[in-house]
Design a protein around this motif. Structure first.
Motif, mmCIF file in Angstrom:
data_model
loop_
_atom_site.group_PDB
_atom_site.id
_atom_site.type_symbol
_atom_site.label_atom_id
_atom_site.label_comp_id
_atom_site.label_asym_id
_atom_site.label_seq_id
_atom_site.Cartn_x
_atom_site.Cartn_y
_atom_site.Cartn_z
ATOM 1 N N GLN A 195 75.845 -3.411 -12.344
ATOM 2 C CA GLN A 195 77.021 -3.828 -13.097
ATOM 3 C C GLN A 195 77.353 -5.279 -12.720
ATOM 4 O OE1 GLN A 195 80.084 -0.964 -12.154
ATOM 5 N NE2 GLN A 195 78.928 0.753 -13.038
ATOM 6 N N THR A 196 78.111 -5.933 -13.586
ATOM 7 C CA THR A 196 78.443 -7.342 -13.312
ATOM 8 C C THR A 196 79.195 -7.488 -12.003
ATOM 9 O OG1 THR A 196 80.429 -7.135 -14.677
ATOM 10 C CG2 THR A 196 78.447 -7.979 -15.752
ATOM 11 N N THR A 197 79.927 -6.453 -11.618
ATOM 12 C CA THR A 197 80.673 -6.511 -10.351
ATOM 13 C C THR A 197 79.760 -6.448 -9.126
ATOM 14 O OG1 THR A 197 81.019 -4.136 -10.559
ATOM 15 C CG2 THR A 197 82.827 -5.571 -11.276
ATOM 16 N N ASP A 198 78.486 -6.168 -9.347
ATOM 17 C CA ASP A 198 77.521 -6.181 -8.238
ATOM 18 C C ASP A 198 77.096 -7.603 -7.891
ATOM 19 O OD1 ASP A 198 75.812 -3.241 -9.554
ATOM 20 O OD2 ASP A 198 77.514 -3.378 -8.167
ATOM 21 N N SER A 199 77.445 -8.560 -8.698
ATOM 22 C CA SER A 199 77.048 -9.950 -8.439
ATOM 23 C C SER A 199 77.596 -10.432 -7.105
ATOM 24 C CB SER A 199 77.538 -10.854 -9.566
ATOM 25 O OG SER A 199 76.935 -10.509 -10.795
ATOM 26 N N GLY A 200 76.861 -11.343 -6.495
ATOM 27 C CA GLY A 200 77.255 -11.873 -5.195
ATOM 28 C C GLY A 200 76.027 -12.028 -4.320
ATOM 29 N N VAL A 201 76.266 -12.121 -3.022
ATOM 30 C CA VAL A 201 75.163 -12.275 -2.072
ATOM 31 C C VAL A 201 75.103 -11.042 -1.181
ATOM 32 C CG1 VAL A 201 74.139 -13.709 -0.278
ATOM 33 C CG2 VAL A 201 75.515 -14.773 -2.082
ATOM 34 N N TYR A 202 73.908 -10.530 -1.024
ATOM 35 C CA TYR A 202 73.687 -9.358 -0.180
ATOM 36 C C TYR A 202 73.013 -9.799 1.109
ATOM 37 C CZ TYR A 202 75.074 -6.532 -4.105
ATOM 38 O OH TYR A 202 75.801 -5.960 -5.114
ATOM 39 N N PHE A 203 73.643 -9.439 2.225
ATOM 40 C CA PHE A 203 73.111 -9.785 3.539
ATOM 41 C C PHE A 203 72.718 -8.521 4.292
ATOM 42 C CE2 PHE A 203 74.018 -14.252 3.786
ATOM 43 C CZ PHE A 203 75.187 -14.469 3.091
ATOM 44 N N CYS A 204 71.575 -8.580 4.971
ATOM 45 C CA CYS A 204 71.329 -7.607 6.023
ATOM 46 C C CYS A 204 71.658 -8.289 7.343
ATOM 47 C CB CYS A 204 69.901 -7.088 6.004
ATOM 48 S SG CYS A 204 68.636 -8.308 6.425
ATOM 49 N N ALA A 205 72.059 -7.496 8.315
ATOM 50 C CA ALA A 205 72.418 -8.038 9.628
ATOM 51 C C ALA A 205 72.121 -6.978 10.675
ATOM 52 C CB ALA A 205 73.892 -8.439 9.669
ATOM 53 N N PHE A 206 71.764 -7.435 11.869
ATOM 54 C CA PHE A 206 71.412 -6.490 12.910
ATOM 55 C C PHE A 206 71.671 -7.100 14.272
ATOM 56 C CE2 PHE A 206 67.754 -9.052 13.603
ATOM 57 C CZ PHE A 206 67.338 -9.431 12.344
ATOM 58 N N ALA A 207 71.731 -6.210 15.246
ATOM 59 C CA ALA A 207 71.831 -6.635 16.631
ATOM 60 C C ALA A 207 70.505 -6.340 17.315
ATOM 61 C CB ALA A 207 72.956 -5.904 17.344
ATOM 62 N N ILE A 208 70.116 -7.184 18.206
ATOM 63 C CA ILE A 208 68.856 -7.007 18.921
ATOM 64 C C ILE A 208 69.058 -5.964 20.003
ATOM 65 C CG2 ILE A 208 67.114 -8.141 20.342
ATOM 66 C CD1 ILE A 208 67.959 -10.764 18.931
ATOM 67 N N THR A 209 68.163 -4.995 20.073
ATOM 68 C CA THR A 209 68.245 -3.952 21.083
ATOM 69 C C THR A 209 68.258 -4.563 22.482
ATOM 70 O OG1 THR A 209 67.070 -2.420 19.641
ATOM 71 C CG2 THR A 209 67.100 -1.908 21.994
ATOM 72 N N GLY A 210 69.172 -4.054 23.291
ATOM 73 C CA GLY A 210 69.239 -4.511 24.672
ATOM 74 C C GLY A 210 70.136 -5.702 24.885
ATOM 75 N N THR A 211 70.756 -6.183 23.836
ATOM 76 C CA THR A 211 71.704 -7.289 23.987
ATOM 77 C C THR A 211 73.074 -6.825 23.508
ATOM 78 O OG1 THR A 211 71.473 -8.224 21.773
ATOM 79 C CG2 THR A 211 69.842 -8.876 23.414
ATOM 80 N N ALA A 212 74.059 -7.629 23.739
ATOM 81 C CA ALA A 212 75.364 -7.330 23.153
ATOM 82 C C ALA A 212 75.224 -7.307 21.639
ATOM 83 C CB ALA A 212 76.369 -8.377 23.594
ATOM 84 N N SER A 213 76.139 -6.638 21.005
ATOM 85 C CA SER A 213 75.917 -6.298 19.601
ATOM 86 C C SER A 213 76.294 -7.379 18.614
ATOM 87 C CB SER A 213 76.688 -5.024 19.263
ATOM 88 O OG SER A 213 76.204 -3.963 20.032
ATOM 89 N N LYS A 214 76.192 -8.652 18.984
ATOM 90 C CA LYS A 214 76.447 -9.680 17.981
ATOM 91 C C LYS A 214 75.419 -9.528 16.880
ATOM 92 C CE LYS A 214 73.645 -13.167 20.327
ATOM 93 N NZ LYS A 214 73.658 -14.468 21.046
ATOM 94 N N LEU A 215 75.852 -9.738 15.664
ATOM 95 C CA LEU A 215 74.976 -9.578 14.516
ATOM 96 C C LEU A 215 74.239 -10.878 14.211
ATOM 97 C CD1 LEU A 215 77.206 -7.507 12.050
ATOM 98 C CD2 LEU A 215 75.314 -6.691 13.468
ATOM 99 N N THR A 216 72.979 -10.718 13.901
ATOM 100 C CA THR A 216 72.179 -11.803 13.345
ATOM 101 C C THR A 216 72.021 -11.509 11.866
ATOM 102 O OG1 THR A 216 70.988 -12.157 15.409
ATOM 103 C CG2 THR A 216 69.960 -12.976 13.395
ATOM 104 N N PHE A 217 72.370 -12.475 11.037
ATOM 105 C CA PHE A 217 72.348 -12.278 9.589
ATOM 106 C C PHE A 217 71.087 -12.853 8.981
ATOM 107 C CE2 PHE A 217 76.489 -10.678 8.184
ATOM 108 C CZ PHE A 217 77.187 -10.703 9.388
ATOM 109 N N GLY A 218 70.590 -12.155 7.958
ATOM 110 C CA GLY A 218 69.547 -12.729 7.136
ATOM 111 C C GLY A 218 70.117 -13.818 6.249
ATOM 112 N N THR A 219 69.234 -14.473 5.520
ATOM 113 C CA THR A 219 69.652 -15.584 4.665
ATOM 114 C C THR A 219 70.231 -15.122 3.335
ATOM 115 O OG1 THR A 219 67.377 -15.767 3.917
ATOM 116 C CG2 THR A 219 68.065 -17.264 5.670
#
Lengths: 117, 110
Positions: free
Chosen positions: B78-102
């Motif tokens: 739907q048109t309301t789906d427009s925008g930017v979609y990001f995946c983000a994750f935290a690296i195992t074994g580190t604090a949970s700050k997120l690293t975002f994709g482009t």
């Protein structure tokens, strides 16, 4: 509150001035994060709080940036002597307990849009 | 450091079409989230999905942690789906700050 609340929603200031941005996390969330999104860019991590302590400040871009958290709740991000490159959207997120090996979803506020003239 | 790649970078869909967005990551991750950033800049949680499959209405997501990728499916766009979609994750074994994709910039047209 029901969600992460940030204020102000917009801030315009002159180069060289100091600014304070506020984040009120979801009640009960012990972890709090600050991120920055520059125009047309992705999000970059700034600082992470667990309670009132900041075990990870690795993303703060310079010593002009500082943050504190009091009472395990509200956090303020302060930028001193602002520069034009500081213009960005500053986003705050919170989550339940966080730490090595523990994953919890982060919930984001609507951000503060900062413009430096 | 960890590498993350999102594809495609840009996507134009006609309303009603289906699409699959992909996120590849180069290291073991602690959690994985999908977000939708709407045209007003709000970052909306879609899924917290460190592994397995979840569905929410027209959206679903699958993460195969052992193969280091995650997929986001959008059906009947739907048109309301427009925008930017990001995946983000935290690296195992580190604090949970997120690293975002482009991000994947999606435009849904009538």
């Amino acid at each position: 509150g029901a969600g992460v609340s940030q204020s102000p929603s917009n801030k315009v200031t002159e180069k060289g001035k100091d600014v304070e941005l506020r984040c009120d996390p979801i009640s009960g969330h012990t972890a709090l994060y600050w991120y920055r999104q520059s125009l047309g860019q992705g999000l970059e991590f700034l600082i992470y709080f667990q309670g009132n302590s900041a075990p990870d400040k690795s993303g703060l871009p310079s010593d002009r940036f500082s943050a504190e958290r009091t009472g395990g709740s509200v956090s303020t991000l302060t930028i001193q002597r602002t520069q034009q490159e500081d213009s960005a959207v500053y986003l705050c997120a919170s989550s339940l307990v966080s730490g090595t090996g523990a994953g919890q979803p982060q919930h984001f506020g609507d951000g503060t849009r900062l413009s430096i003239l | 450091g960890i590498q993350v790649e999102q594809s495609p970078p840009d996507l134009i869909l006609q309303e009603g079409a289906n699409s699959t967005l992909r996120c590849n990551f180069s290291d073991s991750v602690n959690n994985l989230q999908w977000f939708h950033q709407n045209p007003w800049g709000q970052l909306i949680n879609l899924f917290y999905i460190p592994s397995g499959t979840k569905q929410n209405g027209r959206l679903s997501a699958t993460t195969v942690a052992t193969e280091r990728y995650s997929l986001l499916y959008i059906s009947s766009s739907q048109t309301t789906d427009s925008g930017v979609y990001f995946c983000a994750f935290a690296i195992t074994g580190t604090a949970s700050k997120l690293t975002f994709g482009t991000g994947t910039r999606l435009q849904v047209t009538l």
